[in-house]
Design an enzyme around this catalytic site. Structure first.
Site, PDB file in Angstrom:
ATOM      1  N   ASP A  10      -2.447   5.374  -3.407  1.00  0.00           N
ATOM      2  CA  ASP A  10      -2.835   6.456  -2.497  1.00  0.00           C
ATOM      3  C   ASP A  10      -1.663   7.400  -2.264  1.00  0.00           C
ATOM      4  OD1 ASP A  10      -5.439   5.794  -2.190  1.00  0.00           O
ATOM      5  OD2 ASP A  10      -5.214   4.806  -0.253  1.00  0.00           O
ATOM      6  N   ASN A  55     -11.268  -1.670  -0.068  1.00  0.00           N
ATOM      7  CA  ASN A  55     -10.196  -1.288   0.857  1.00  0.00           C
ATOM      8  C   ASN A  55      -9.685  -2.361   1.803  1.00  0.00           C
ATOM      9  OD1 ASN A  55      -9.339   1.499   0.432  1.00  0.00           O
ATOM     10  ND2 ASN A  55     -11.522   1.924   0.603  1.00  0.00           N
ATOM     11  N   LYS A  61     -16.251   6.062  -8.715  1.00  0.00           N
ATOM     12  CA  LYS A  61     -14.943   5.607  -8.232  1.00  0.00           C
ATOM     13  C   LYS A  61     -15.238   4.403  -7.345  1.00  0.00           C
ATOM     14  CE  LYS A  61     -11.121   6.919  -5.195  1.00  0.00           C
ATOM     15  NZ  LYS A  61     -10.403   8.010  -4.546  1.00  0.00           N
ATOM     16  N   TRP A  62     -14.925   3.213  -7.834  1.00  0.00           N
ATOM     17  CA  TRP A  62     -15.292   1.940  -7.170  1.00  0.00           C
ATOM     18  C   TRP A  62     -14.098   1.491  -6.345  1.00  0.00           C
ATOM     19  CZ3 TRP A  62     -19.516  -1.567  -9.024  1.00  0.00           C
ATOM     20  CH2 TRP A  62     -19.516  -2.810  -8.384  1.00  0.00           C
ATOM     21  N   ASP A  63     -14.235   1.610  -5.043  1.00  0.00           N
ATOM     22  CA  ASP A  63     -13.106   1.342  -4.132  1.00  0.00           C
ATOM     23  C   ASP A  63     -13.235  -0.055  -3.520  1.00  0.00           C
ATOM     24  OD1 ASP A  63     -10.796   1.908  -2.692  1.00  0.00           O
ATOM     25  OD2 ASP A  63     -11.558   3.776  -1.838  1.00  0.00           O
ATOM     26  N   TRP A 120       0.846  -1.183   0.000  1.00  0.00           N
ATOM     27  CA  TRP A 120       0.000   0.000   0.000  1.00  0.00           C
ATOM     28  C   TRP A 120       0.895   1.251   0.000  1.00  0.00           C
ATOM     29  CZ3 TRP A 120      -0.348   4.005   3.592  1.00  0.00           C
ATOM     30  CH2 TRP A 120      -1.346   4.960   3.287  1.00  0.00           C
ATOM     31  N   ASP A 148     -15.812  12.074  -2.860  1.00  0.00           N
ATOM     32  CA  ASP A 148     -15.253  10.810  -2.367  1.00  0.00           C
ATOM     33  C   ASP A 148     -16.048  10.305  -1.166  1.00  0.00           C
ATOM     34  OD1 ASP A 148     -12.949   8.895  -1.403  1.00  0.00           O
ATOM     35  OD2 ASP A 148     -12.257   9.671  -3.334  1.00  0.00           O
ATOM     36  N   ARG A 160      -9.531  -2.118   8.597  1.00  0.00           N
ATOM     37  CA  ARG A 160     -10.172  -0.807   8.477  1.00  0.00           C
ATOM     38  C   ARG A 160     -11.626  -0.889   8.969  1.00  0.00           C
ATOM     39  NH1 ARG A 160     -11.606   3.448   3.613  1.00  0.00           N
ATOM     40  NH2 ARG A 160     -10.422   5.182   4.409  1.00  0.00           N
ATOM     41  N   CYS A 209     -10.388   1.302  -8.024  1.00  0.00           N
ATOM     42  CA  CYS A 209      -9.484   1.738  -6.961  1.00  0.00           C
ATOM     43  C   CYS A 209      -9.528   0.653  -5.904  1.00  0.00           C
ATOM     44  CB  CYS A 209     -10.000   3.063  -6.403  1.00  0.00           C
ATOM     45  SG  CYS A 209      -9.156   3.618  -4.912  1.00  0.00           S
TER      46      CYS A 209
HETATM   47  C1  DGJ Z   1      -8.950   4.621  -0.496  1.00  0.00           C
HETATM   48  C2  DGJ Z   1      -8.757   5.373  -1.781  1.00  0.00           C
HETATM   49  O1  DGJ Z   1      -7.607   4.954  -2.433  1.00  0.00           O
HETATM   50  C3  DGJ Z   1      -8.734   6.870  -1.484  1.00  0.00           C
HETATM   51  O2  DGJ Z   1      -8.474   7.596  -2.649  1.00  0.00           O
HETATM   52  C4  DGJ Z   1     -10.051   7.258  -0.871  1.00  0.00           C
HETATM   53  O3  DGJ Z   1     -11.081   7.077  -1.805  1.00  0.00           O
HETATM   54  C5  DGJ Z   1     -10.307   6.424   0.373  1.00  0.00           C
HETATM   55  N1  DGJ Z   1     -10.186   5.019   0.117  1.00  0.00           N
HETATM   56  C6  DGJ Z   1     -11.687   6.713   0.916  1.00  0.00           C
HETATM   57  O4  DGJ Z   1     -12.006   5.908   1.982  1.00  0.00           O
END
Ligand code: DGJ
Length: 738
Positions: A548, A480, A476-478, A193, A366, A443, A526
């Site tokens: 990021d 995490n 923007k499909w995240d 990351w 976002d 997270r 993303c």
């Molecule tokens: C991770 C993404 O890479 C960031 O750009 C942002 O959208 C955050 N998540 C939001 O929680």
């Protein structure tokens, strides 16, 4: 274009659409040959019936012929002929010690699988070759097709159980590639990351190098791409064989130098924790493993891949037929680094006004707009607009963004849920888990089991509703976190590992369906930065978020690494604030802008705080970017000076396809001992054409011609003004054919 095909003893040409490709089958010698671009790929059926690789490299003469494949001999009594022979798709059985393409267990405990050639069919752009086990009714259809322009091959396999009992697949590759013994170097991409896209280069030695993700998704730590070069790595010269796997789930690429120094590259589903039960009559499709060849070093290889991705992988938003192409990315503003979760109607409107004044095309809100999302402890899963932050819904903000001349984009993270959410309270069984065992949070979130039909429907429905009720141009499909406890307790114990395939298939299915229902909505992949970038997701994603880490100096090496595998067209790059939050490094706005202009430009800073000078600089450079953007992101990329290994300088150049325009970026890390920027010999121009030089930023040395031939720029080169010195400096020029 002529298209004909006959089996048997005849040699029959099959000229493919595009005119630059051919696929022939020599029935007498049992040899298949596929040509495209500057590449030939040849394999045949050996006398034992195995499908054996014969050649992969520069294009051969049209009349050149191969004799029937001859298996490699046994090596003493330890390495069988079966293991020594480079097979197109080897079953694990009969004394195979190298990586198998397919490993199965039959219902009666038999685990021996030996695949022999059975039949073939011509397809529009290659072949389908059917293999079958020597006794049992397990069939494998190998799909081959070539891109006439680049010579990039697409290979995949369909495995079918025609037995009367289930068969469990424990390992299934998309394809295996082979190269003859030689001295090779291996290139692949590693990271973490905020540190993705490290180009890792090493000599290929005996044994296996495993590049993989066991995480349920593509991952930041390694990317499903490889390049093998004959001899030492070189940007401009030498033979390179490369490949990329189109799969966004757990994957593995194994690069082996075997006992006889042959090189084999086998890639597909990651066999770790894999187990796919095929009931009688069922099939399993593997992902596609793309493979290409260039005689022009790593630079040549990446240029072919970029062309291929633009022409055949990415969604085409403009033009039709042969002219269809991906749309150059709008210059976006994204609010994440400015506000984090603290989004409000008034705050976003103020940022939108400032963004519009800079010349931004798309405003993206976002994380933080939905459910009870005040921070990362709550809200994921509850995709209703937060009424405290947006008392009148999203409409007033979207209307305002439109009135300012921009379109509107929104952040979502559809596959995740916070335990502190209404969704989880209603459906605690919807997450990946083993009943009764702890559920590991990362997270503060858990992964929804997208393989479940009810979860898939929920995700598709809420996204469809969101896009139907709001005028949204872009998501923007995240994503995490990675998986833990990957149980799927709806299925019998023996079948639960299907989750590795079904999850990703359902993800693709949702994206496909959304595209059908909302064809204009664009998408960014993303995953906390570059955790889900691969040729599978890029069929649906117009762009990706590479990292990021938006530090403009770090980005130069990340962008360098990224472009070995992926086109700058999809490489989003935001300008953010200084000092940067990650490295605490201070840099000028000009340097930050020029670092981001190497890719698809965006602004992610707290622009409300920018002074007039900063606003004017950004506005000027955004205006300068627009007319050269297509050349930068879709042209031929030359890495003139690498930023790797602490290089004092770096430079890149792109040339558009008709060679009428070129853009050059130059960066100084830190000047030492007063050394001037080296003379920069440009590449890829038309030597006979006349090109005018225009500064986007920075000065060329006094006496540099305002215009000169391509030959002059390539042989003499560009000298920078001696004032171009210092720490974190950047310059850029455009050359336009007169
Ligand atoms: C991770 C993404 O890479 C960031 O750009 C942002 O959208 C955050 N998540 C939001 O929680």
């Amino acid at each position: 274009m002529m298209k004909a095909f006959t089996l048997g003893a005849l040699l029959v040409a099959c000229t493919l659409a595009g005119g630059q490709a051919a696929a022939t089958y020599d029935g007498a010698a049992k040899v298949f040959r596929i040509d495209g671009g500057n590449v030939s790929y040849v394999f045949g059926v050996n006398p034992r019936g195995e499908l054996q690789q014969l050649y992969w490299g520069g294009r051969l003469g049209a009349k050149d012929q191969f004799s029937q494949a001859v298996p490699m001999p046994e090596w003493a009594s330890f390495d069988s002929s079966y293991t020594n022979t480079p097979q197109e798709y080897a079953g694990w059985g009969a004394g195979l010690f190298v990586e198998p393409a397919l490993k199965v267990t039959f219902a009666d405990g038999n685990r021996d699988l030996v695949l022999h050639y059975e039949a073939e069919t011509a397809t529009a752009n290659g072949f389908e070759v059917v293999l079958k086990d020597i006794q049992r009714a397990v069939y494998v259809t190998l799909h081959y097709s070539i891109d006439p322009a680049t010579g990039i091959l697409a290979r995949s396999a369909t495995i079918e159980n025609r037995e009367s009992q289930p068969v469990t697949i424990e390992q299934a590759a998309a394809a295996a590639w082979a190269l003859p013994p030689a001295h090779y170097s291996l290139n692949y991409l590693t990271g973490r990351w905020a540190g993705e896209w490290t180009l890792t280069q090493e000599t290929l030695n005996p044994g296996a190098r495993v590049i993989e993700s066991r995480r349920g998704t593509t991952g930041h730590q390694a990317n499903p791409w490889f390049a093998i070069q004959a001899g030492a790595p070189s940007e401009d010269a030498g033979e390179v064989w490369f490949g990329a796997l189109a799969w966004s789930g757990s994957w593995r690429i194994t690069v082996e130098q075997d006992q006889l120094d042959e090189v084999r590259v086998t890639g597909g589903f990651n066999p770790f924790d894999f187990g796919y039960v095929l009931h009688p009559g069922e099939k399993l499709e593997t992902p596609v493993f793309y493979g290409g060849y260039s005689a022009h070093g790593l630079g040549g290889a990446s240029r072919l891949l970029h062309h291929f991705e633009i022409a055949h992988i990415l969604p085409h938003r403009i033009g039709t037929g042969e002219d269809a192409a991906p749309k150059p990315r709008p210059v976006i503003y994204n609010s994440w680094e400015a506000t984090e979760f603290n989004v409000t109607e008034a705050g976003q409107m103020a940022l939108a006004e400032k963004a519009a004044a800079l010349g931004v095309d798309r405003f993206v809100m976002d994380d933080g707009w939905f459910g009870q999302r005040k921070d990362d402890h709550a809200g994921l899963g509850d995709w209703y607009v937060n009424a405290e932050k947006f008392p009148h819904g999203l409409k007033p903000l979207i209307d305002k963004v439109h009135a300012l001349g921009m379109d509107f984009g929104l952040w979502v993270e559809p596959e995740m849920v916070n335990p502190n959410s209404d969704l989880y309270r209603r459906h605690p069984d919807w997450v990946l888990n083993f009943p009764g065992r702890p559920r590991s949070e990362l997270r503060n979130q858990l992964v929804l089991n997208l393989a479940r039909p009810d979860v898939r429907d929920y995700v598709l429905d809420f996204l469809d509703k969101l896009l139907t009720e709001n005028d949204i141009a872009f998501l923007k499909w995240d994503y995490n976190r990675n998986w833990s406890e990957p149980g799927w307790d709806q299925l019998p114990a023996a079948e639960q590992k299907k989750v590795y395939v079904a999850f990703t298939q359902n993800l693709y299915g949702i994206l496909e369906e959304l595209h059908k229902r909302h064809p204009k909505v664009e998408l960014e992949s993303c995953s906390g930065g570059g955790g889900r970038v691969d040729l599978g997701i890029l069929k649906y994603a117009d762009e990706v978020w590479p990292s990021d880490n938006t530090d403009p100096f770090d980005r130069l090496t990340q962008q360098d690494g990224f472009t070995y595998a992926y086109t700058p067209q999809v490489m989003m790059a935001w300008v953010t604030d200084s000092p940067h939050w990650l490295n605490l490094r201070a840099t000028s706005l000009t340097y930050r802008m020029l670092s981001s202009m190497e890719g698809s430009l965006g602004i992610g800073a707290d622009i409300g705080k920018w002074n007039d000078e900063e606003t004017a600089t950004a506005k000027r450079l955004i205006a300068a970017y627009h007319p050269v953007q297509a050349t930068i992101v879709q042209g031929d990329l030359y890495r003139l000076i690498s930023p790797l290994n602490g290089s004092e300088f770096s430079a890149t150049q792109t040339v558009n396809h008709d060679k009428s325009q070129s853009v050059v970026f130059l960066y100084i890390h830190s000047t030492q001992e007063g050394r001037l920027f080296p003379r920069l010999k440009l590449k890829g121009l038309d030597p006979a054409a006349e090109y005018a030089l225009t500064s986007i930023e920075g000065k060329a040395r006094a006496g540099t011609p305002a215009a000169a031939s391509g030959a002059w720029w390539m042989n003499h080169g560009l000298d920078m003004d001696p004032g171009f010195r210092g720490d974190f400096k950047a310059a850029a020029f455009r050359l336009d054919r007169k």
